[in-house]
Design a protein around this motif. Structure first.
Motif, PDB file in Angstrom:
ATOM      1  N   ASP A   4       0.829  -1.215   0.000  1.00 23.20           N
ATOM      2  CA  ASP A   4       0.000   0.000   0.000  1.00 23.20           C
ATOM      3  C   ASP A   4       0.861   1.261   0.000  1.00 23.20           C
ATOM      4  O   ASP A   4       0.533   2.247  -0.668  1.00 23.20           O
ATOM      5  CB  ASP A   4      -0.942   0.005   1.197  1.00 23.20           C
ATOM      6  CG  ASP A   4      -2.026  -1.054   1.083  1.00 23.20           C
ATOM      7  OD1 ASP A   4      -2.364  -1.427  -0.061  1.00 23.20           O
ATOM      8  OD2 ASP A   4      -2.527  -1.499   2.127  1.00 23.20           O
ATOM      9  N   ASP A   5       1.976   1.247   0.756  1.00 23.81           N
ATOM     10  CA  ASP A   5       2.894   2.394   0.769  1.00 23.81           C
ATOM     11  C   ASP A   5       3.482   2.625  -0.616  1.00 23.81           C
ATOM     12  O   ASP A   5       3.569   3.759  -1.089  1.00 23.81           O
ATOM     13  CB  ASP A   5       4.033   2.171   1.765  1.00 23.81           C
ATOM     14  CG  ASP A   5       3.560   2.169   3.204  1.00 23.81           C
ATOM     15  OD1 ASP A   5       2.490   2.735   3.490  1.00 23.81           O
ATOM     16  OD2 ASP A   5       4.279   1.586   4.047  1.00 23.81           O
ATOM     17  N   LYS A   7       2.250   1.729  -3.505  1.00 20.64           N
ATOM     18  CA  LYS A   7       1.221   2.201  -4.433  1.00 20.64           C
ATOM     19  C   LYS A   7       0.902   3.675  -4.210  1.00 20.64           C
ATOM     20  O   LYS A   7       0.660   4.414  -5.164  1.00 20.64           O
ATOM     21  CB  LYS A   7      -0.035   1.341  -4.312  1.00 20.64           C
ATOM     22  CG  LYS A   7       0.147  -0.029  -4.932  1.00 20.64           C
ATOM     23  CD  LYS A   7      -1.121  -0.831  -4.902  1.00 20.64           C
ATOM     24  CE  LYS A   7      -0.920  -2.174  -5.608  1.00 20.64           C
ATOM     25  NZ  LYS A   7      -2.152  -2.956  -5.644  1.00 20.64           N
ATOM     26  N   ALA A   8       0.922   4.122  -2.957  1.00 15.98           N
ATOM     27  CA  ALA A   8       0.676   5.533  -2.657  1.00 15.98           C
ATOM     28  C   ALA A   8       1.802   6.398  -3.220  1.00 15.98           C
ATOM     29  O   ALA A   8       1.551   7.458  -3.816  1.00 15.98           O
ATOM     30  CB  ALA A   8       0.552   5.737  -1.153  1.00 15.98           C
ATOM     31  N   ARG A   9       3.038   5.953  -3.050  1.00 13.20           N
ATOM     32  CA  ARG A   9       4.173   6.703  -3.591  1.00 13.20           C
ATOM     33  C   ARG A   9       4.148   6.712  -5.120  1.00 13.20           C
ATOM     34  O   ARG A   9       4.476   7.708  -5.746  1.00 13.20           O
ATOM     35  CB  ARG A   9       5.485   6.116  -3.085  1.00 13.20           C
ATOM     36  CG  ARG A   9       5.679   6.388  -1.615  1.00 13.20           C
ATOM     37  CD  ARG A   9       6.976   5.860  -1.107  1.00 13.20           C
ATOM     38  NE  ARG A   9       7.053   6.090   0.326  1.00 13.20           N
ATOM     39  CZ  ARG A   9       8.165   6.005   1.012  1.00 13.20           C
ATOM     40  NH1 ARG A   9       9.285   5.673   0.424  1.00 13.20           N
ATOM     41  NH2 ARG A   9       8.166   6.232   2.312  1.00 13.20           N
ATOM     42  N   SER A  11       1.492   6.598  -7.007  1.00 12.20           N
ATOM     43  CA  SER A  11       0.460   7.564  -7.400  1.00 12.20           C
ATOM     44  C   SER A  11       0.969   8.997  -7.286  1.00 12.20           C
ATOM     45  O   SER A  11       0.702   9.834  -8.160  1.00 12.20           O
ATOM     46  CB  SER A  11      -0.788   7.392  -6.535  1.00 12.20           C
ATOM     47  OG  SER A  11      -1.364   6.137  -6.758  1.00 12.20           O
ATOM     48  N   ALA A  12       1.706   9.284  -6.218  1.00 10.38           N
ATOM     49  CA  ALA A  12       2.250  10.629  -6.031  1.00 10.38           C
ATOM     50  C   ALA A  12       3.266  10.965  -7.119  1.00 10.38           C
ATOM     51  O   ALA A  12       3.279  12.084  -7.651  1.00 10.38           O
ATOM     52  CB  ALA A  12       2.897  10.743  -4.652  1.00 10.38           C
ATOM     53  N   TYR A  26       5.016  13.263   0.182  1.00  8.96           N
ATOM     54  CA  TYR A  26       4.222  12.214   0.804  1.00  8.96           C
ATOM     55  C   TYR A  26       4.810  11.913   2.168  1.00  8.96           C
ATOM     56  O   TYR A  26       5.998  12.077   2.402  1.00  8.96           O
ATOM     57  CB  TYR A  26       4.157  10.953  -0.061  1.00  8.96           C
ATOM     58  CG  TYR A  26       5.494  10.414  -0.492  1.00  8.96           C
ATOM     59  CD1 TYR A  26       6.214   9.558   0.327  1.00  8.96           C
ATOM     60  CD2 TYR A  26       6.036  10.758  -1.706  1.00  8.96           C
ATOM     61  CE1 TYR A  26       7.451   9.082  -0.057  1.00  8.96           C
ATOM     62  CE2 TYR A  26       7.264  10.288  -2.101  1.00  8.96           C
ATOM     63  CZ  TYR A  26       7.965   9.440  -1.272  1.00  8.96           C
ATOM     64  OH  TYR A  26       9.190   8.976  -1.654  1.00  8.96           O
ATOM     65  N   ASP A  27       3.964  11.516   3.089  1.00 10.32           N
ATOM     66  CA  ASP A  27       4.355  11.220   4.464  1.00 10.32           C
ATOM     67  C   ASP A  27       5.115  12.371   5.119  1.00 10.32           C
ATOM     68  O   ASP A  27       6.031  12.164   5.894  1.00 10.32           O
ATOM     69  CB  ASP A  27       5.213   9.948   4.534  1.00 10.32           C
ATOM     70  CG  ASP A  27       4.470   8.703   4.105  1.00 10.32           C
ATOM     71  OD1 ASP A  27       3.229   8.702   4.240  1.00 10.32           O
ATOM     72  OD2 ASP A  27       5.115   7.751   3.657  1.00 10.32           O
TER      73      ASP A  27
END
Length: 69
Positions: A4-5, A7-9, A11-12, A26-27
């Motif tokens: 999930d981490d 995939k979030a990165r 997307s960013a 991010y984060d």
């Protein structure tokens, strides 16, 4: 890093590249890439890591028997 981490990165990174910027946040962290090539390399690296994690989690073993003649 979890799937999930990653995939979030991913997307960013894609959002930054499509918008024409070279800065990603991010984060609570911000990263500035020097060129589009560096950003593309970061995207490719994340995609390889995602593929590796997805490949290992979906492995299916199918046992089979062979009849002795």
């Amino acid at each position: 890093m979890t799937l999930d981490d990653l995939k979030a990165r991913h997307s960013a990174l894609l959002a930054a590249r499509y918008s024409g910027t070279r800065s990603v946040s991010y984060d609570g962290k911000s990263i500035n890439y020097g060129s589009d090539a560096e950003l593309a390399a970061a995207i490719a690296d994340i995609e390889r890591r995602i593929a590796a994690l997805e490949r290992t989690s979906r492995r299916v073993l199918r046992p089979f028997a062979v009849k002795d003649l």
